[in-house]
Every structure is written in structure tokens, then in C-alpha cells.
Design a protein around this motif. Structure first.
Motif, PDB file in Angstrom:
ATOM      1  N   ASP A   1       7.659   8.752  -8.059  1.00 60.47           N
ATOM      2  CA  ASP A   1       8.970   9.397  -9.003  1.00 60.47           C
ATOM      3  C   ASP A   1       9.791   7.936  -9.066  1.00 60.47           C
ATOM      4  OD1 ASP A   1      10.656  11.165 -10.375  1.00 60.47           O
ATOM      5  OD2 ASP A   1      11.853  11.018  -8.599  1.00 60.47           O
ATOM      6  N   GLU A   2       9.948   7.200  -8.095  1.00 60.75           N
ATOM      7  CA  GLU A   2      10.710   6.105  -8.094  1.00 60.75           C
ATOM      8  C   GLU A   2       9.992   4.834  -9.226  1.00 60.75           C
ATOM      9  OE1 GLU A   2      12.544   2.461  -5.200  1.00 60.75           O
ATOM     10  OE2 GLU A   2      11.562   4.292  -4.569  1.00 60.75           O
TER      11      GLU A   2
ATOM     12  N   SER B   1      13.096   3.041 -17.236  1.00 62.64           N
ATOM     13  CA  SER B   1      14.106   2.352 -17.509  1.00 62.64           C
ATOM     14  C   SER B   1      13.696   0.831 -18.216  1.00 62.64           C
ATOM     15  CB  SER B   1      14.864   2.136 -16.273  1.00 62.64           C
ATOM     16  OG  SER B   1      14.453   1.211 -15.486  1.00 62.64           O
ATOM     17  N   GLN B   2      12.529   0.094 -17.658  1.00 55.46           N
ATOM     18  CA  GLN B   2      12.321  -1.067 -18.354  1.00 55.46           C
ATOM     19  C   GLN B   2      11.873  -0.642 -19.639  1.00 55.46           C
ATOM     20  OE1 GLN B   2       9.110  -2.287 -15.491  1.00 55.46           O
ATOM     21  NE2 GLN B   2      10.312  -3.257 -13.872  1.00 55.46           N
TER      22      GLN B   2
ATOM     23  N   THR C   1       3.580  -1.420  -0.910  1.00 55.58           N
ATOM     24  CA  THR C   1       4.393  -1.367  -2.215  1.00 55.58           C
ATOM     25  C   THR C   1       5.147  -2.412  -2.496  1.00 55.58           C
ATOM     26  OG1 THR C   1       4.280   0.845  -1.956  1.00 55.58           O
ATOM     27  CG2 THR C   1       5.689   0.103  -3.658  1.00 55.58           C
ATOM     28  N   PRO C   2       5.018  -3.404  -3.743  1.00 58.36           N
ATOM     29  CA  PRO C   2       5.912  -4.291  -3.954  1.00 58.36           C
ATOM     30  C   PRO C   2       7.122  -3.750  -4.281  1.00 58.36           C
ATOM     31  CG  PRO C   2       4.370  -3.983  -5.633  1.00 58.36           C
ATOM     32  CD  PRO C   2       3.813  -3.352  -4.536  1.00 58.36           C
ATOM     33  N   PRO C   3       8.198  -4.584  -4.104  1.00 58.11           N
ATOM     34  CA  PRO C   3       9.682  -4.034  -4.474  1.00 58.11           C
ATOM     35  C   PRO C   3       9.628  -3.993  -5.857  1.00 58.11           C
ATOM     36  CG  PRO C   3       9.753  -6.496  -3.987  1.00 58.11           C
ATOM     37  CD  PRO C   3       8.183  -5.912  -3.549  1.00 58.11           C
ATOM     38  N   LEU C   4      10.404  -2.821  -6.301  1.00 57.45           N
ATOM     39  CA  LEU C   4      10.626  -2.255  -7.741  1.00 57.45           C
ATOM     40  C   LEU C   4      11.648  -3.053  -8.459  1.00 57.45           C
ATOM     41  CD1 LEU C   4       9.808   1.347  -7.229  1.00 57.45           C
ATOM     42  CD2 LEU C   4       8.230  -0.168  -7.832  1.00 57.45           C
ATOM     43  N   THR C   5      12.438  -3.732  -7.696  1.00 52.88           N
ATOM     44  CA  THR C   5      13.724  -4.302  -8.116  1.00 52.88           C
ATOM     45  C   THR C   5      13.595  -5.680  -8.736  1.00 52.88           C
ATOM     46  OG1 THR C   5      14.559  -5.105  -6.245  1.00 52.88           O
ATOM     47  CG2 THR C   5      15.240  -2.836  -6.811  1.00 52.88           C
TER      48      THR C   5
END
Length: 147
Positions: free
Chosen positions: A91-92, A99-100, A20-24
Motif C-alpha cells: 500500500d505504501e 504521488s510520483q 526494501t529500499p527506502p521509498l523517500t
């Protein structure tokens, strides 16, 4: 034997690791940003598939006899762990996307305010939201009014 092999195959599919690529990642309106979003979407779909495989493995496990259940005795714990892990990640992802969207909405509001303050020098974008249709008041002819 065939049911045990089916259960093992489903469990193997559920336990397949997913990158999973980083979500930040910083929000950039570029091709890289679009590719990043696509990879996050694909990872989310893969996690949904893992949950599906884990639940199918549980259903297959329930149909096994006692001897078959002994061959795949880790099925219950493994399926549970996969489902919990994938649901947490989904969920994350959903929270990040939400939020985006809120950030985009705030940026659009700022854009409209600045373009109105400058006398409309910028090219205005028109956003149409579903709420626009919901908030319209509809007039009905009343039967009491004779209409």
C-alpha cells in the motif's frame, strides 16, 4: 509427514526477510533513479510472493491432521502477520508511485505552459492519454431520422 514438511517450507518462504529500499529517495531522472525504481518493483513482487506463500501455507495447514497442526502451531499467526506486513508495504509503495505520477503530470503541465508562453521555442512533447479517446463524442445515425 510430507504435508507437514510442505507447510514448513511454505511458511519458511513466507517468513524470508526482504530488503526494501527506502521509498523517500529524491526524484532524479538518472540511472540511479531507474535502478532505485527497479529495486522497489522487485521488492513489491517479492512481497506479493510472500503473501502467496503465506496463503498456501494456510491452505496446507488446513489439510493437516491434529498431530501435524501441533508441529506447525505458529502457522496461523505467522502467516497472518506476514500478509498484513506485506500488504501495508505494498500500500505504501502504491501511494508513493501514485504521488510520483501526480508530480510528473504536474511537471508536464508546467512544461507545456512554459513552452507555450515562450512562443514554442522549446521542442514540444505530445502526451496522449486514454481520456483523450474516452472524451470523444461519437456520432451515430439515428433510425428515427431515416438514416
Amino acid at each position: 509427514d510430507n504435508d507437514v514438511e510442505t507447510t514448513k517450507a511454505l511458511l519458511s518462504k513466507a517468513l524470508t526477510p526482504i530488503t526494501t529500499p527506502p521509498l523517500t529517495q529524491t526524484r532524479l531522472r538518472s540511472k540511479t533513479y531507474q535502478e532505485h525504481n527497479k529495486s522497489i518493483r522487485e521488492a513489491a513482487i517479492a512481497h506479493v510472493s510472500k503473501i502467496k506463500a503465506a496463503s498456501n501455507a494456510l491452505i496446507s495447514y488446513m489439510a493437516l491432521d491434529a498431530k501435524g497442526k501441533l508441529e506447525v502451531k505458529s502457522c496461523l499467526k505467522s502467516s497472518h502477520d506476514v500478509a498484513v506486513e506485506s500488504l501495508k508495504l505494498l500500500d505504501e509503495i502504491c501511494r508513493k508511485v501514485e504521488s510520483q505520477l501526480e508530480e510528473d503530470e504536474a511537471a508536464d503541465r508546467d512544461y507545456y505552459k512554459s513552452s507555450n508562453a515562450e512562443g514554442g521555442g522549446k521542442k514540444k512533447r505530445k502526451m496522449i492519454k486514454l481520456e483523450d479517446a474516452w472524451n470523444k463524442i461519437m456520432d451515430y445515425k439515428s433510425t428515427q431520422d431515416g438514416g
